[in-house]
Structures are given as C-alpha cells and as structure tokens.
Design an enzyme around this catalytic site. Structure first.
Site, PDB file in Angstrom:
ATOM      1  N   LYS A  45       0.277   2.213 -11.248  1.00  0.00           N
ATOM      2  CA  LYS A  45      -0.136   2.768  -9.962  1.00  0.00           C
ATOM      3  C   LYS A  45      -1.524   3.410 -10.070  1.00  0.00           C
ATOM      4  CE  LYS A  45       4.091   2.203  -8.095  1.00  0.00           C
ATOM      5  NZ  LYS A  45       4.824   1.696  -9.258  1.00  0.00           N
TER       6      LYS A  45
ATOM      7  N   LYS B 129       4.903   7.453  -3.083  1.00  0.00           N
ATOM      8  CA  LYS B 129       5.653   6.752  -4.126  1.00  0.00           C
ATOM      9  C   LYS B 129       5.456   7.428  -5.473  1.00  0.00           C
ATOM     10  CE  LYS B 129       1.943   3.262  -4.394  1.00  0.00           C
ATOM     11  NZ  LYS B 129       1.641   1.806  -4.260  1.00  0.00           N
TER      12      LYS B 129
ATOM     13  N   ARG C   9       0.724 -10.907  -5.003  1.00  0.00           N
ATOM     14  CA  ARG C   9       0.581 -10.820  -6.456  1.00  0.00           C
ATOM     15  C   ARG C   9      -0.502 -11.807  -6.896  1.00  0.00           C
ATOM     16  NH1 ARG C   9       3.651  -9.294 -10.702  1.00  0.00           N
ATOM     17  NH2 ARG C   9       3.682  -7.335  -9.510  1.00  0.00           N
TER      18      ARG C   9
ATOM     19  N   ARG D  31       4.677 -11.503  -1.194  1.00  0.00           N
ATOM     20  CA  ARG D  31       6.050 -11.011  -1.129  1.00  0.00           C
ATOM     21  C   ARG D  31       6.220 -10.292   0.200  1.00  0.00           C
ATOM     22  NH1 ARG D  31       5.198  -8.068  -6.585  1.00  0.00           N
ATOM     23  NH2 ARG D  31       3.256  -7.784  -5.444  1.00  0.00           N
TER      24      ARG D  31
ATOM     25  N   ARG E 138       8.644  -2.517   2.029  1.00  0.00           N
ATOM     26  CA  ARG E 138       8.462  -2.962   0.653  1.00  0.00           C
ATOM     27  C   ARG E 138       8.593  -4.481   0.585  1.00  0.00           C
ATOM     28  NH1 ARG E 138      13.202   0.164  -2.150  1.00  0.00           N
ATOM     29  NH2 ARG E 138      14.230  -0.835  -0.380  1.00  0.00           N
TER      30      ARG E 138
ATOM     31  N   ASP F  28      -1.674  -6.333  -7.445  1.00  0.00           N
ATOM     32  CA  ASP F  28      -1.021  -6.345  -6.141  1.00  0.00           C
ATOM     33  C   ASP F  28      -2.051  -5.992  -5.077  1.00  0.00           C
ATOM     34  OD1 ASP F  28       1.303  -6.988  -7.399  1.00  0.00           O
ATOM     35  OD2 ASP F  28       2.242  -5.020  -7.166  1.00  0.00           O
TER      36      ASP F  28
ATOM     37  N   GLU G 182      -1.866  -2.005  -6.880  1.00  0.00           N
ATOM     38  CA  GLU G 182      -1.309  -1.791  -8.211  1.00  0.00           C
ATOM     39  C   GLU G 182      -1.979  -2.746  -9.194  1.00  0.00           C
ATOM     40  OE1 GLU G 182       2.896  -1.707  -8.852  1.00  0.00           O
ATOM     41  OE2 GLU G 182       3.305  -0.569  -7.020  1.00  0.00           O
TER      42      GLU G 182
ATOM     43  N   ASN H 268      -0.529  -4.397 -12.541  1.00  0.00           N
ATOM     44  CA  ASN H 268       0.671  -4.544 -13.361  1.00  0.00           C
ATOM     45  C   ASN H 268       0.323  -5.147 -14.718  1.00  0.00           C
ATOM     46  OD1 ASN H 268       3.206  -4.069 -11.426  1.00  0.00           O
ATOM     47  ND2 ASN H 268       1.554  -5.009 -10.258  1.00  0.00           N
TER      48      ASN H 268
END
Length: 313
Positions: free
Chosen positions: A124, A159, A209, A224, A232, A272, A280, A282
C-alpha cells in the site's frame, strides 16, 4: 535449471487460476527441474540456510496434479533460482522468512523477488514513492487527521496497510456515516497506521492489475470489476476478472515504474491501477497470469520464465 518454489501447500492450489502453477507448468515444459517447499521448511543450521524440499513432477491430471519425491534437506544456494511465492499475510513469520532468504543470498542463492526488496515495499505505502501517479492520499494513525481528510474530500476509502484480498476496506461518503467507528476499528483507537484515499469513481470499470516482468510491461491488464453493491474489485471479494489491453495511462504508469522496480530486485510486480491512479504495488506473489492468458492468448508465464532465464544466465 533447478528451480525451488517457496509457496503455500501445493494441495491448496486452484490450478485453473493459480499463477505459481502456471510458472511451474511453463518451466517444466522447458525441461527445468522443479522443487517445492514451504516457509516452515526453512532453517538456519550449521551456518547455512537450508530447506526440506521435494522434487515435484507435474502429472497433467487436474485432480492429482503433482507427484512429490522424497523430502531432502538442501542448501538454498544449491538451486539455480529460488522463487518466493508465499502468499500474505505479511506477518512477522513472513518477515522472518525474508531474513532467512536474505542470508541465503549472501551464501550464493538467487532469490526472486529479492527478499529485502519485498520487505522494503509495503504494497500500500510504496505508492508514495510514485506520487505523480496517485490520488490524494493520507497515511496516519491520527483520527483527527483522518476526519479532516474526509472533510476535505467528502468521499474516501479507508484501509489497513497490511490487508490483502480487499479485507478491511471501507468507503465513507460525504454523509460521514460510521466514519468514527471505522476509524476507531481500523486504527485500534489511534494505535495502528492506516491509509485514506480519495474515492476513485472509475472503480466501477475495474481495479486493473498491470504486470511488470523483468523491467517490461505486460500488454494486457486484468480488470477486476466489483460485483453490485461493492467497492472492492478484488477477485477474493467477488470481483469479476476481465482481461483488457492497457490504456495509454496504464502503460505510462507501468513503463515509468518497471525499470526502477526491476533495478531494486523485483522481477515480478503487480501494479493496481484504478482510472488514472496507481493504488498498490504488489510484490509478494502477484497473480492474474492465467486469467490474462485464457482471455487474450498472451502467455504471461512464458514471459516470466523468459525473464527468469535471463536473470540467472
């Protein structure tokens, strides 16, 4: 090559969508030898970092997809590559694992992604290093600052910094309903640091993604898309995955980050992106290989094994 996969229990894999399985399948197709072990199989013993590993053979049977040979203790530097594919939670055990892997590197092991780089890139908080691509963001444990951020932006996402799969993500609209309770819960009454971001309406079109492999950008993203009533898009939270060509903005973000992150020892990264914004970075065990391959024909696993072969050449 002899490739050792540090992963979760193989029996837990859903091979129709698992990216680690896609890596294994492509590596095996090329004649590489596969081994597997779990985080608890590692030890520092006699000054060496060793693991109880088993050679695995893919069977082609979806119901019984691998055969594991006898378990043997081997030093991690004896492999051509060690792939860190342990899923979060990113807890202290995970961090201890990165310490052991870092010691193994000093003894000659080739670990991907580099354990120090994984440890240094909170998924994050790392977006703050690329602020030109981020929506307004606040990171704090101070309830007053969080309330002021909400008052300024009206519609925000709150979050935890250590969440995964969409866990613990809350949207608070301009009416502020439940803001106090959400702040108290996420910050543990001001004792835990969290992230607040201005809500990005383009989430309705998907949390994209974008995969970076070996300093290059995969040309397709997996959008997504949240189910009705959700904010979400995470697949684990019921989102629907739709592979799409990268937009100009997604390519811009990917091409800006890819060489920098690769230079830090991150062979595989999943960025993301929602709308025009990076949300984000990842680095633990990025996924979406199979969904992209199945929908577009872009063989992400082959791109990854190509990059791995170059990295160890």
């Amino acid at each position: 090559m002899n490739i050792a996969f540090l992963a979760d229990p193989l029996a837990s894999f859903k091979i129709y969508k698992d990216s680690t399985f896609a890596m294994m399948r492509e590596a095996a197709r090329r004649g590489h030898t596969l081994y597997a072990f779990e985080q608890g199989d590692m030890a520092l013993e006699g000054g060496r970092v060793v693991a109880n590993v088993a050679e695995i053979t893919l069977t082609g049977d979806p119901d019984n997809w691998y055969h594991a040979g006898p378990v043997q203790a081997r030093a991690l530097e004896s492999f051509d590559a060690v792939l860190q594919r342990k899923d979060p939670p990113f807890d202290m055990e995970y961090i201890y694992g990165t310490y052991l892997l870092e010691l193994a590197e000093r003894q000659g092991a080739r670990v991907f992604n580099k354990p120090a780089a994984i440890r240094n890139h909170n998924e994050k908080l790392s977006i703050a290093q690329f602020a030109e691509f981020t929506a307004p963001t606040l990171v704090t444990s101070d309830p007053r600052r969080l309330r002021a951020f909400h008052a300024e932006h009206g519609d925000v996402i709150l979050k935890p910094l250590d969440g995964m799969g969409g866990m613990g993500i809350f949207r608070v609209k301009d009416d502020g309903i439940n803001l106090g309770a959400i702040i108290e819960t996420l910050t543990d009454h001001g004792r835990r640091t969290i992230m607040a971001q201005r809500y990005i309406p383009e989430i309705s079109k998907g949390d994209k993604r974008v995969l970076l492999i070996g300093g290059q950008v995969v040309p397709y993203a997996l959008a997504r898309i949240p189910q009705a009533g959700e904010v979400r898009g995470n697949l684990a939270a019921g989102g629907t995955g739709v592979a799409q060509p990268l937009t100009a903005r997604e390519r811009e973000i990917g091409e800006s980050l890819a060489p920098e992150l690769a230079a830090r020892g991150l062979l595989l990264v999943g960025c993301d992106v929602i709308g025009d914004y990076l949300t984000e970075v990842n680095v633990t065990s990025p996924t979406c290989f199979q969904e992209i391959m199945q929908q577009t024909g872009c063989d992400v696993a082959a791109i990854f094994i190509d990059a791995l072969e170059r990295a160890v050449a």
